[in-house]
Design a protein around this motif. Structure first.
Motif, PDB file in Angstrom:
ATOM      1  N   THR A 184       0.834  -1.196   0.000  1.00  0.00           N
ATOM      2  CA  THR A 184       0.000   0.000   0.000  1.00  0.00           C
ATOM      3  C   THR A 184       0.870   1.248   0.000  1.00  0.00           C
ATOM      4  OG1 THR A 184      -0.174  -0.130   2.428  1.00  0.00           O
ATOM      5  CG2 THR A 184      -2.009  -1.043   1.141  1.00  0.00           C
ATOM      6  N   GLY A 185       0.404   2.273  -0.729  1.00  0.00           N
ATOM      7  CA  GLY A 185       1.029   3.583  -0.722  1.00  0.00           C
ATOM      8  C   GLY A 185       0.134   4.521   0.065  1.00  0.00           C
ATOM      9  N   HIS A 186       0.737   5.468   0.797  1.00  0.00           N
ATOM     10  CA  HIS A 186      -0.021   6.274   1.755  1.00  0.00           C
ATOM     11  C   HIS A 186       0.143   7.773   1.544  1.00  0.00           C
ATOM     12  CE1 HIS A 186      -1.110   2.804   4.267  1.00  0.00           C
ATOM     13  NE2 HIS A 186      -0.060   2.299   3.648  1.00  0.00           N
ATOM     14  N   ASP A 187      -0.806   8.513   2.112  1.00  0.00           N
ATOM     15  CA  ASP A 187      -0.805   9.971   2.028  1.00  0.00           C
ATOM     16  C   ASP A 187       0.423  10.599   2.677  1.00  0.00           C
ATOM     17  OD1 ASP A 187      -3.132  10.071   0.607  1.00  0.00           O
ATOM     18  OD2 ASP A 187      -4.377  10.828   2.228  1.00  0.00           O
ATOM     19  N   ASP A 188       1.019   9.930   3.667  1.00  0.00           N
ATOM     20  CA  ASP A 188       2.183  10.493   4.349  1.00  0.00           C
ATOM     21  C   ASP A 188       3.498  10.148   3.649  1.00  0.00           C
ATOM     22  OD1 ASP A 188       2.507   7.820   4.992  1.00  0.00           O
ATOM     23  OD2 ASP A 188       2.439   8.120   7.173  1.00  0.00           O
ATOM     24  N   GLY A 189       3.429   9.498   2.472  1.00  0.00           N
ATOM     25  CA  GLY A 189       4.630   9.124   1.722  1.00  0.00           C
ATOM     26  C   GLY A 189       5.158   7.743   2.046  1.00  0.00           C
ATOM     27  N   ALA A 190       4.555   7.067   3.013  1.00  0.00           N
ATOM     28  CA  ALA A 190       5.011   5.728   3.396  1.00  0.00           C
ATOM     29  C   ALA A 190       4.491   4.675   2.426  1.00  0.00           C
ATOM     30  CB  ALA A 190       4.539   5.394   4.808  1.00  0.00           C
ATOM     31  N   ILE A 191       5.211   3.578   2.368  1.00  0.00           N
ATOM     32  CA  ILE A 191       4.791   2.375   1.659  1.00  0.00           C
ATOM     33  C   ILE A 191       4.801   1.261   2.693  1.00  0.00           C
ATOM     34  CG2 ILE A 191       5.414   0.677  -0.093  1.00  0.00           C
ATOM     35  CD1 ILE A 191       6.811   3.017  -1.595  1.00  0.00           C
ATOM     36  N   SER A 248       8.223  12.024   0.167  1.00  0.00           N
ATOM     37  CA  SER A 248       7.850  13.086   1.113  1.00  0.00           C
ATOM     38  C   SER A 248       6.403  13.532   0.936  1.00  0.00           C
ATOM     39  CB  SER A 248       8.786  14.289   0.959  1.00  0.00           C
ATOM     40  OG  SER A 248       8.676  14.828  -0.350  1.00  0.00           O
ATOM     41  N   ASN A 249       5.660  12.890   0.026  1.00  0.00           N
ATOM     42  CA  ASN A 249       4.264  13.241  -0.208  1.00  0.00           C
ATOM     43  C   ASN A 249       3.524  11.969  -0.607  1.00  0.00           C
ATOM     44  OD1 ASN A 249       1.864  14.676  -0.731  1.00  0.00           O
ATOM     45  ND2 ASN A 249       2.956  16.392  -1.671  1.00  0.00           N
ATOM     46  N   THR A 250       2.251  12.071  -0.888  1.00  0.00           N
ATOM     47  CA  THR A 250       1.390  10.934  -1.186  1.00  0.00           C
ATOM     48  C   THR A 250       1.992  10.012  -2.244  1.00  0.00           C
ATOM     49  OG1 THR A 250      -0.567  12.237  -0.667  1.00  0.00           O
ATOM     50  CG2 THR A 250      -0.917  10.268  -2.003  1.00  0.00           C
ATOM     51  N   VAL A 251       1.989   8.705  -1.957  1.00  0.00           N
ATOM     52  CA  VAL A 251       2.388   7.693  -2.936  1.00  0.00           C
ATOM     53  C   VAL A 251       1.168   7.443  -3.817  1.00  0.00           C
ATOM     54  CG1 VAL A 251       3.164   5.314  -3.277  1.00  0.00           C
ATOM     55  CG2 VAL A 251       4.068   6.674  -1.368  1.00  0.00           C
ATOM     56  N   THR A 252       1.330   7.683  -5.123  1.00  0.00           N
ATOM     57  CA  THR A 252       0.193   7.668  -6.037  1.00  0.00           C
ATOM     58  C   THR A 252       0.011   6.358  -6.785  1.00  0.00           C
ATOM     59  OG1 THR A 252       1.597   8.626  -7.740  1.00  0.00           O
ATOM     60  CG2 THR A 252       0.275  10.156  -6.422  1.00  0.00           C
ATOM     61  N   GLY A 298      13.731 -13.194 -12.725  1.00  0.00           N
ATOM     62  CA  GLY A 298      14.517 -14.204 -12.019  1.00  0.00           C
ATOM     63  C   GLY A 298      14.133 -14.230 -10.556  1.00  0.00           C
ATOM     64  N   LYS A 299      15.126 -14.126  -9.684  1.00  0.00           N
ATOM     65  CA  LYS A 299      14.858 -14.102  -8.242  1.00  0.00           C
ATOM     66  C   LYS A 299      14.601 -12.697  -7.725  1.00  0.00           C
ATOM     67  CE  LYS A 299      17.543 -18.219  -7.226  1.00  0.00           C
ATOM     68  NZ  LYS A 299      18.633 -18.792  -6.453  1.00  0.00           N
ATOM     69  N   SER A 300      14.772 -11.712  -8.586  1.00  0.00           N
ATOM     70  CA  SER A 300      14.637 -10.317  -8.189  1.00  0.00           C
ATOM     71  C   SER A 300      13.172  -9.870  -8.224  1.00  0.00           C
ATOM     72  CB  SER A 300      15.458  -9.440  -9.136  1.00  0.00           C
ATOM     73  OG  SER A 300      15.228  -8.084  -8.886  1.00  0.00           O
ATOM     74  N   VAL A 301      12.747  -9.189  -7.162  1.00  0.00           N
ATOM     75  CA  VAL A 301      11.423  -8.561  -7.119  1.00  0.00           C
ATOM     76  C   VAL A 301      11.649  -7.087  -6.805  1.00  0.00           C
ATOM     77  CG1 VAL A 301       9.131  -8.519  -6.075  1.00  0.00           C
ATOM     78  CG2 VAL A 301      10.362 -10.690  -6.266  1.00  0.00           C
ATOM     79  N   ARG A 302      11.301  -6.237  -7.760  1.00  0.00           N
ATOM     80  CA  ARG A 302      11.489  -4.801  -7.584  1.00  0.00           C
ATOM     81  C   ARG A 302      10.118  -4.124  -7.550  1.00  0.00           C
ATOM     82  NH1 ARG A 302      15.559  -2.246 -11.423  1.00  0.00           N
ATOM     83  NH2 ARG A 302      16.951  -2.713  -9.730  1.00  0.00           N
ATOM     84  N   LEU A 303       9.943  -3.284  -6.542  1.00  0.00           N
ATOM     85  CA  LEU A 303       8.741  -2.475  -6.403  1.00  0.00           C
ATOM     86  C   LEU A 303       9.050  -1.082  -6.930  1.00  0.00           C
ATOM     87  CD1 LEU A 303       5.882  -1.921  -5.129  1.00  0.00           C
ATOM     88  CD2 LEU A 303       7.143  -1.247  -3.057  1.00  0.00           C
ATOM     89  N   LEU A 304       8.202  -0.562  -7.795  1.00  0.00           N
ATOM     90  CA  LEU A 304       8.324   0.816  -8.264  1.00  0.00           C
ATOM     91  C   LEU A 304       7.213   1.631  -7.632  1.00  0.00           C
ATOM     92  CD1 LEU A 304       8.969   0.147 -12.050  1.00  0.00           C
ATOM     93  CD2 LEU A 304      10.661   0.576 -10.257  1.00  0.00           C
ATOM     94  N   SER A 305       7.526   2.873  -7.251  1.00  0.00           N
ATOM     95  CA  SER A 305       6.537   3.748  -6.632  1.00  0.00           C
ATOM     96  C   SER A 305       6.641   5.144  -7.236  1.00  0.00           C
ATOM     97  CB  SER A 305       6.769   3.823  -5.111  1.00  0.00           C
ATOM     98  OG  SER A 305       8.079   4.293  -4.820  1.00  0.00           O
ATOM     99  N   SER A 306       5.505   5.819  -7.292  1.00  0.00           N
ATOM    100  CA  SER A 306       5.499   7.211  -7.739  1.00  0.00           C
ATOM    101  C   SER A 306       4.795   8.042  -6.684  1.00  0.00           C
ATOM    102  CB  SER A 306       4.816   7.360  -9.099  1.00  0.00           C
ATOM    103  OG  SER A 306       3.455   6.980  -9.035  1.00  0.00           O
ATOM    104  N   SER A 307       5.049   9.365  -6.723  1.00  0.00           N
ATOM    105  CA  SER A 307       4.558  10.208  -5.644  1.00  0.00           C
ATOM    106  C   SER A 307       4.222  11.615  -6.127  1.00  0.00           C
ATOM    107  CB  SER A 307       5.619  10.287  -4.536  1.00  0.00           C
ATOM    108  OG  SER A 307       5.275  11.222  -3.542  1.00  0.00           O
ATOM    109  N   PHE A 308       3.370  12.263  -5.357  1.00  0.00           N
ATOM    110  CA  PHE A 308       3.075  13.678  -5.584  1.00  0.00           C
ATOM    111  C   PHE A 308       4.312  14.551  -5.394  1.00  0.00           C
ATOM    112  CE2 PHE A 308      -1.769  13.662  -4.520  1.00  0.00           C
ATOM    113  CZ  PHE A 308      -2.051  13.261  -5.822  1.00  0.00           C
ATOM    114  N   ALA A 346       1.519   8.069 -12.148  1.00  0.00           N
ATOM    115  CA  ALA A 346       1.540   6.637 -12.427  1.00  0.00           C
ATOM    116  C   ALA A 346       2.939   6.174 -12.778  1.00  0.00           C
ATOM    117  CB  ALA A 346       0.583   6.322 -13.584  1.00  0.00           C
ATOM    118  N   VAL A 347       3.186   4.903 -12.508  1.00  0.00           N
ATOM    119  CA  VAL A 347       4.442   4.259 -12.871  1.00  0.00           C
ATOM    120  C   VAL A 347       4.104   2.807 -13.207  1.00  0.00           C
ATOM    121  CG1 VAL A 347       5.033   3.614 -10.488  1.00  0.00           C
ATOM    122  CG2 VAL A 347       6.847   3.893 -12.161  1.00  0.00           C
ATOM    123  N   ARG A 348       4.819   2.250 -14.158  1.00  0.00           N
ATOM    124  CA  ARG A 348       4.541   0.871 -14.559  1.00  0.00           C
ATOM    125  C   ARG A 348       5.852   0.192 -14.939  1.00  0.00           C
ATOM    126  NH1 ARG A 348       2.069  -3.634 -14.165  1.00  0.00           N
ATOM    127  NH2 ARG A 348       1.332  -4.615 -16.050  1.00  0.00           N
TER     128      ARG A 348
END
Length: 135
Positions: free
Chosen positions: A56-63, A80-84, A92-102, A132-134
């Motif tokens: 989950t992405g949050h209004d306080d910038g946390a994930i 430092s701002n909402t995660v959008t 492979g064995k790698s799992v990468r999370l991408l996040s975008s923000s205000f 958005a990010v994909r």
């Protein structure tokens, strides 16, 4: 909402401004579990079947990474701002999370599970909000 399919189970997940994340049985749409968020409003949600986590992405910038069986969480900080938006890339064995923000940034996080989740890269992607990010 996010759709999850594990080896023998599947679930639909939803998040609300009431601070809850609900898991739904996709056959009859009955609620099977509820998680409660108390620190910050949830802005976005995805499921990562590979690591059996809700993210989950949050209004306080946390994930937050939520364990789907126990509801326990790990919090990631960097924005430092909402995660959008959130996206997961598995190679492979790698799992990468991408996040975008205000805050105009995009983050790349290693959530492979071979070590504690960590921020690999946070960069200024746009001069204004990133919606958005994909992968």
């Amino acid at each position: 909402a996010a759709l999850s399919t594990r080896s023998s189970e599947s679930a639909v997940y939803s998040a609300s401004l009431d601070g809850t994340i609900r898991a739904w049985d996709p056959q009859d749409m009955s609620c099977t579990s509820i998680f409660h968020e108390v620190r910050s409003e949830i802005a976005c949600l995805i499921h990562c079947p590979r690591c059996e986590r809700l993210v989950t992405g949050h209004d306080d910038g946390a994930i937050r990474l939520w364990h789907v069986d126990s509801g326990s969480t790990v919090t990631l900080s960097g924005h430092s701002n909402t995660v959008t938006c959130l996206s997961v890339d598995t190679r492979g064995k790698s799992v990468r999370l991408l996040s975008s923000s205000f805050d105009g940034t995009v983050g790349a996080w290693d959530i492979s599970g071979q070590r504690p989740p960590r921020l690999e890269l946070l960069f200024a992607a746009h001069e204004e909000e990133v919606l958005a990010v994909r992968a």
